[in-house]
Scaffold this active site. Structure first.
Site, PDB file in Angstrom:
ATOM      1  N   ASP A   7      89.444  26.508  36.499  1.00 37.78           N
ATOM      2  CA  ASP A   7      88.331  27.096  35.753  1.00 37.78           C
ATOM      3  C   ASP A   7      88.090  28.466  36.386  1.00 37.78           C
ATOM      4  O   ASP A   7      87.409  28.569  37.397  1.00 37.78           O
ATOM      5  CB  ASP A   7      87.097  26.208  35.858  1.00 37.78           C
ATOM      6  CG  ASP A   7      85.919  26.758  35.077  1.00 37.78           C
ATOM      7  OD1 ASP A   7      86.133  27.464  34.072  1.00 37.78           O
ATOM      8  OD2 ASP A   7      84.769  26.484  35.481  1.00 37.78           O
ATOM      9  N   GLU A  68      91.765  27.535  31.984  1.00 35.86           N
ATOM     10  CA  GLU A  68      90.859  27.752  30.857  1.00 35.86           C
ATOM     11  C   GLU A  68      91.177  29.089  30.192  1.00 35.86           C
ATOM     12  O   GLU A  68      91.297  30.112  30.864  1.00 35.86           O
ATOM     13  CB  GLU A  68      89.407  27.741  31.315  1.00 35.86           C
ATOM     14  CG  GLU A  68      88.438  27.900  30.159  1.00 35.86           C
ATOM     15  CD  GLU A  68      87.000  27.777  30.593  1.00 35.86           C
ATOM     16  OE1 GLU A  68      86.520  26.644  30.705  1.00 35.86           O
ATOM     17  OE2 GLU A  68      86.379  28.819  30.837  1.00 35.86           O
ATOM     18  N   ASP A 141      81.829  23.990  38.281  1.00 33.66           N
ATOM     19  CA  ASP A 141      83.137  24.640  38.105  1.00 33.66           C
ATOM     20  C   ASP A 141      84.268  23.690  38.502  1.00 33.66           C
ATOM     21  O   ASP A 141      85.332  23.693  37.895  1.00 33.66           O
ATOM     22  CB  ASP A 141      83.219  25.926  38.944  1.00 33.66           C
ATOM     23  CG  ASP A 141      82.054  26.853  38.693  1.00 33.66           C
ATOM     24  OD1 ASP A 141      82.107  27.612  37.719  1.00 33.66           O
ATOM     25  OD2 ASP A 141      81.087  26.781  39.473  1.00 33.66           O
TER      26      ASP A 141
END
Length: 175
Positions: A7, A68, A141
């Site tokens: 992430d 991501e 996160d």
């Protein structure tokens, strides 16, 4: 198959590792964040992220990396740093010959919770339930990175089955 989820972010870059053997439930391996101070020069922040991600890649030796996919229509300054951190993760994986996939936040949320509009608390809660953890990985996160890894395990299809077979062979396992 072992997947490292990333992430991306300049201040907190979430990382999570999940493993799944064909026909079995996914297993949580580890999660955390690579942190950088916001007052550090951006180039040095990217270097620190690179070094931190390299440690995760070398320690956990994933079979694939899920990052991501950066998307925003608002804060251009924020998305620039996020995209740079994502690029660092992709380059490090490519240097190691690992396949890299990107998943949108909506795709990950839908895979994990059933709703592409789920909030961070819902994603963390489902990660906890799916992996039978006592609590969601923290900070958020890290939970998001684990969700990315799970999404890739579930949405990779034939490519994941092939990669898992290759990984099992390389590890000397029979499937």
């Amino acid at each position: 198959m072992r997947v490292l989820g990333v992430d991306p972010g300049l201040t907190r870059c979430g990382v999570g590792v999940v493993e799944q053997t064909l026909g079995k439930k996914p297993v949580f391996v580890d999660a955390g964040v690579v942190r950088t101070p916001s007052d550090l020069d951006p180039a040095k922040r990217l270097l620190a992220i690179s070094e931190g991600l390299a440690e995760w890649l070398d320690r956990f030796r994933p079979d694939a990396v899920a990052v991501e996919r950066v998307f925003t229509q608002q804060n251009l300054h924020s998305v620039t740093g996020t995209a740079q951190a994502a690029g660092v993760a992709m380059v490090l994986a490519a240097q190691r010959g690992l396949p890299v996939v990107t998943h949108t936040p909506t795709e990950v949320k839908a895979a994990i919770t059933g709703s592409g509009a789920a909030g961070k608390a819902q994603v963390g809660g489902m990660v906890m339930r799916i992996l039978q953890l006592d609590a969601p990985p923290t900070p958020a996160d890290a939970a998001d990175a684990v969700a990315l890894a799970l999404c890739h395990l579930w949405r990779g299809g034939a490519a994941n089955r092939y990669a898992a077979a290759v990984a099992a062979h390389a590890r000397g396992l029979k499937e």
